[in-house]
Design an enzyme around this catalytic site. Structure first.
Site, PDB file in Angstrom:
ATOM      1  N   HIS A  10     -11.595  10.008  12.538  1.00 43.28           N
ATOM      2  CA  HIS A  10     -12.575  11.067  12.779  1.00 43.28           C
ATOM      3  C   HIS A  10     -12.030  12.396  12.284  1.00 43.28           C
ATOM      4  O   HIS A  10     -10.828  12.626  12.275  1.00 43.28           O
ATOM      5  CB  HIS A  10     -12.971  11.157  14.257  1.00 43.28           C
ATOM      6  CG  HIS A  10     -11.840  11.414  15.202  1.00 43.28           C
ATOM      7  ND1 HIS A  10     -10.947  10.434  15.591  1.00 43.28           N
ATOM      8  CD2 HIS A  10     -11.454  12.545  15.840  1.00 43.28           C
ATOM      9  CE1 HIS A  10     -10.070  10.946  16.442  1.00 43.28           C
ATOM     10  NE2 HIS A  10     -10.347  12.231  16.602  1.00 43.28           N
ATOM     11  N   GLN A  64      -6.530  13.791  12.208  1.00 42.35           N
ATOM     12  CA  GLN A  64      -5.229  13.363  12.714  1.00 42.35           C
ATOM     13  C   GLN A  64      -5.180  11.845  12.517  1.00 42.35           C
ATOM     14  O   GLN A  64      -5.826  11.106  13.246  1.00 42.35           O
ATOM     15  CB  GLN A  64      -5.086  13.757  14.185  1.00 42.35           C
ATOM     16  CG  GLN A  64      -5.103  15.272  14.365  1.00 42.35           C
ATOM     17  CD  GLN A  64      -5.468  15.684  15.768  1.00 42.35           C
ATOM     18  OE1 GLN A  64      -6.532  15.327  16.258  1.00 42.35           O
ATOM     19  NE2 GLN A  64      -4.591  16.436  16.413  1.00 42.35           N
ATOM     20  N   HIS A  84     -12.328  16.505  12.783  1.00 45.45           N
ATOM     21  CA  HIS A  84     -12.763  17.635  13.597  1.00 45.45           C
ATOM     22  C   HIS A  84     -13.327  18.670  12.630  1.00 45.45           C
ATOM     23  O   HIS A  84     -12.663  19.025  11.644  1.00 45.45           O
ATOM     24  CB  HIS A  84     -11.579  18.257  14.346  1.00 45.45           C
ATOM     25  CG  HIS A  84     -10.988  17.368  15.381  1.00 45.45           C
ATOM     26  ND1 HIS A  84     -11.258  17.507  16.721  1.00 45.45           N
ATOM     27  CD2 HIS A  84     -10.136  16.317  15.278  1.00 45.45           C
ATOM     28  CE1 HIS A  84     -10.596  16.588  17.402  1.00 45.45           C
ATOM     29  NE2 HIS A  84      -9.905  15.846  16.539  1.00 45.45           N
ATOM     30  N   HIS A 124      -9.825   5.628  16.041  1.00 42.83           N
ATOM     31  CA  HIS A 124     -10.997   5.534  15.170  1.00 42.83           C
ATOM     32  C   HIS A 124     -10.941   6.785  14.290  1.00 42.83           C
ATOM     33  O   HIS A 124     -10.853   7.901  14.811  1.00 42.83           O
ATOM     34  CB  HIS A 124     -12.265   5.527  16.029  1.00 42.83           C
ATOM     35  CG  HIS A 124     -13.534   5.246  15.281  1.00 42.83           C
ATOM     36  ND1 HIS A 124     -14.659   4.800  15.931  1.00 42.83           N
ATOM     37  CD2 HIS A 124     -13.877   5.346  13.980  1.00 42.83           C
ATOM     38  CE1 HIS A 124     -15.643   4.644  15.054  1.00 42.83           C
ATOM     39  NE2 HIS A 124     -15.182   4.975  13.860  1.00 42.83           N
TER      40      HIS A 124
END
Length: 174
Positions: free
Chosen positions: A115, A102, A117, A113
């Site tokens: 990232h 996202q 999933h 930050h």
């Protein structure tokens, strides 16, 4: 095993000290919750997993948006996402993974930050496979304790070591 170098440009280690600390936006992630680390990225247990194995992979450098990452960071992050997904599939007897980033607040990013999933999946784990995106947004998923996160990270390390020692992710030699 503690990690295996796959070539001169990419290596992964599971030899992470519990008192190491990793920045995730403004949050400090203890090393006990991190199960893999490369030169520019790290993989760790999600504090609010909604499916078994739900983990995150993030660059070591705090960078808010995907577009702001360097080419080297992108390559390293992508390689660690591959290793993490393969290790999660093996650990959870999964046949696939949902891999989601996202990128920005409007896209649902809650931690500033970058990232990804990584969520191991099995056939029919959800009535509607695409409902996983709704599940990601639910605030009702229970927060894990630091102890639960440490146990989950420790349980993942042998699977990461196995993937890296075999030097294969799917049909790709790493």
């Amino acid at each position: 095993m503690g990690g295996v170098t796959s070539d001169s440009s990419f290596s992964v280690s599971t030899d992470i000290k519990n008192d190491d600390s990793f920045s995730f936006g403004t949050i400090s992630i203890p090393g006990s919750q991190v199960f893999a680390k490369s030169s520019m990225s790290y993989a760790f247990v999600n504090i609010r997993p909604f499916m078994p194995g739900h983990s995150l992979v993030s660059p070591l450098r705090v960078v808010k948006r995907y577009k702001d990452m360097t080419a080297a960071e992108l390559a390293d992050l992508s390689a660690l996402v591959q290793v993490t997904a393969e290790a999660l599939e093996q650990k959870h007897n999964a046949s696939a993974c949902t891999i989601v980033c996202q990128d920005g607040e409007a896209a649902g990013q809650t931690i500033s930050h970058v990232h990804f999933h990584i969520i191991p999946r099995v056939k029919d784990d959800l009535a509607e496979p695409d409902s996983i995106y709704d599940e990601l947004e639910k605030p009702t998923n229970r927060l894990w304790t630091p102890e639960e996160m440490s146990v989950a990270a420790n349980d993942m390390r042998p699977f990461v070591d196995k993937v890296v020692s075999e030097r294969k992710v799917g049909s790709l030699t790493i």
